[in-house]
Structures are given as structure tokens and as C-alpha cells.
Design a protein around this motif. Structure first.
Motif, short mmCIF file in Angstrom:
data_model
loop_
_atom_site.label_atom_id
_atom_site.label_comp_id
_atom_site.label_asym_id
_atom_site.label_seq_id
_atom_site.Cartn_x
_atom_site.Cartn_y
_atom_site.Cartn_z
N PRO A 21 0.83 -1.21 0.00
CA PRO A 21 0.00 0.00 0.00
C PRO A 21 0.87 1.26 0.00
CG PRO A 21 -0.81 -1.58 1.61
CD PRO A 21 0.50 -2.11 1.11
N LYS A 22 0.42 2.25 -0.77
CA LYS A 22 1.16 3.51 -0.91
C LYS A 22 1.41 4.15 0.46
CE LYS A 22 1.07 7.64 -3.78
NZ LYS A 22 0.31 8.38 -4.80
N ARG A 23 0.42 4.08 1.33
CA ARG A 23 0.53 4.65 2.67
C ARG A 23 1.68 3.99 3.45
NH1 ARG A 23 -1.54 2.70 7.11
NH2 ARG A 23 -1.68 4.02 8.95
N PHE A 25 4.27 2.46 2.14
CA PHE A 25 5.53 2.84 1.50
C PHE A 25 6.01 4.18 2.04
CE2 PHE A 25 8.02 4.96 -1.80
CZ PHE A 25 8.98 3.99 -2.07
N LYS A 26 5.11 5.16 2.05
CA LYS A 26 5.47 6.49 2.53
C LYS A 26 5.80 6.48 4.02
CE LYS A 26 3.13 10.02 0.33
NZ LYS A 26 1.90 10.76 0.01
N HIS A 82 5.65 -3.11 7.25
CA HIS A 82 4.24 -3.11 6.84
C HIS A 82 3.49 -4.27 7.51
CE1 HIS A 82 0.61 -3.09 4.44
NE2 HIS A 82 0.87 -4.32 4.06
#
Length: 148
Positions: A21-23, A25-26, A82
Motif C-alpha cells: 500500500p502507498k501509505r 511505502f510512505k 508493513h
């Protein structure tokens, strides 16, 4: 053969990022970069202390270290955070397994493939270094969360 291995080692883990998920990753990129910095420091110390050597000199060592650090190590750290952050037992358990796999069977395999040769360092030293790093970076991520 070693060049093909280095390219695969660098690129293949990044393919898995499409499933992260992009969240996440950031959120976990800073701690993953910090972990990569710790391993980079260890690789730099390996030169004067001759912890391991790479046939082909500094250029080849840099390619080996870089493909590992910015491939499976960085991406693996993203995935581990994650999947486990917030549950210290699970995080520590996953790191025990992953660090054991790298330090023992994979380390022997990499030496057989002539990617490097341990000199003044043993697989157990790699294992304990990586376990120590995992505890440091978990604390770092907890600190980042508290500051935010």
C-alpha cells in the motif's frame, strides 16, 4: 554471472512494491532508508577491518553492497514493517527468521557464487549485527510515530 545476479537482486524486490500500500511505502520509507544507512556503514567498516573481501576490488564491492542494500534489504525492511509494526514479538520473530536465512544458508551460497568471501567476520557476526540493527530501527520508528 555475478552481474546478472546483482541486477536481479536489485530489481526483483522492487517489483513487489506494486503490492505494498502507498501509505505503508510512505510511512516506512524513512526507517528503511535509515536501516540501509546502518548497513552501508557496516559495509564501509568492512574495508579497513577486512570483514569480507570481494574479488575485483572496490568497484565490485560497491556494486555487490549496493545491489543488496538497495534491493532486498531496503524493500524487505519496508515489507517487514508493513506486516509487523505494532507487534514487537512478531517483528522480532520475522527478523530472527530473515536474518538467520541471510546470515547462514544465503551467506554460504553467496560465498560459493564468489560474490564475497568472509575474512575477519563470520555468519554469526552478520546475524548479530542485523538483529541489533532491527532493534535500533524499531526504536527509531516508534520515536518517529511519537513525534508525529
Amino acid at each position: 554471472m555475478p552481474n546478472i545476479f546483482r541486477i536481479i537482486q536489485l530489481i526483483l524486490p522492487w517489483i513487489s512494491i506494486v503490492f505494498l500500500p502507498k501509505r505503508s511505502f510512505k510511512q516506512y520509507l524513512p526507517v528503511s532508508l535509515f536501516a540501509s544507512l546502518l548497513v552501508t556503514g557496516m559495509c564501509l567498516l568492512a574495508i579497513p577491518y577486512k570483514w569480507w573481501v570481494v574479488k575485483g576490488g572496490l568497484k565490485v564491492k560497491t556494486l555487490n553492497d549496493g545491489s543488496f542494500i538497495f534491493g532486498p534489504f531496503l524493500v524487505g525492511t519496508l515489507w517487514i514493517f508493513h506486516l509487523t509494526f505494532g507487534n514487537l514479538k512478531r517483528y522480532f520473530g520475522v527478523n530472527l527468521i530473515m536474518d538467520s536465512l541471510f546470515s547462514f544458508p544465503l551467506c554460504y551460497l553467496f560465498q560459493k557464487l564468489k560474490l564475497f568471501k568472509l575474512v575477519n567476520f563470520r555468519p554469526k557476526h552478520i546475524f548479530f549485527s542485523f538483529i541489533t540493527f532491527s532493534l535500533i530501527i524499531y526504536g527509531y520508528e516508534v520515536l518517529i510515530k511519537r513525534i508525529k
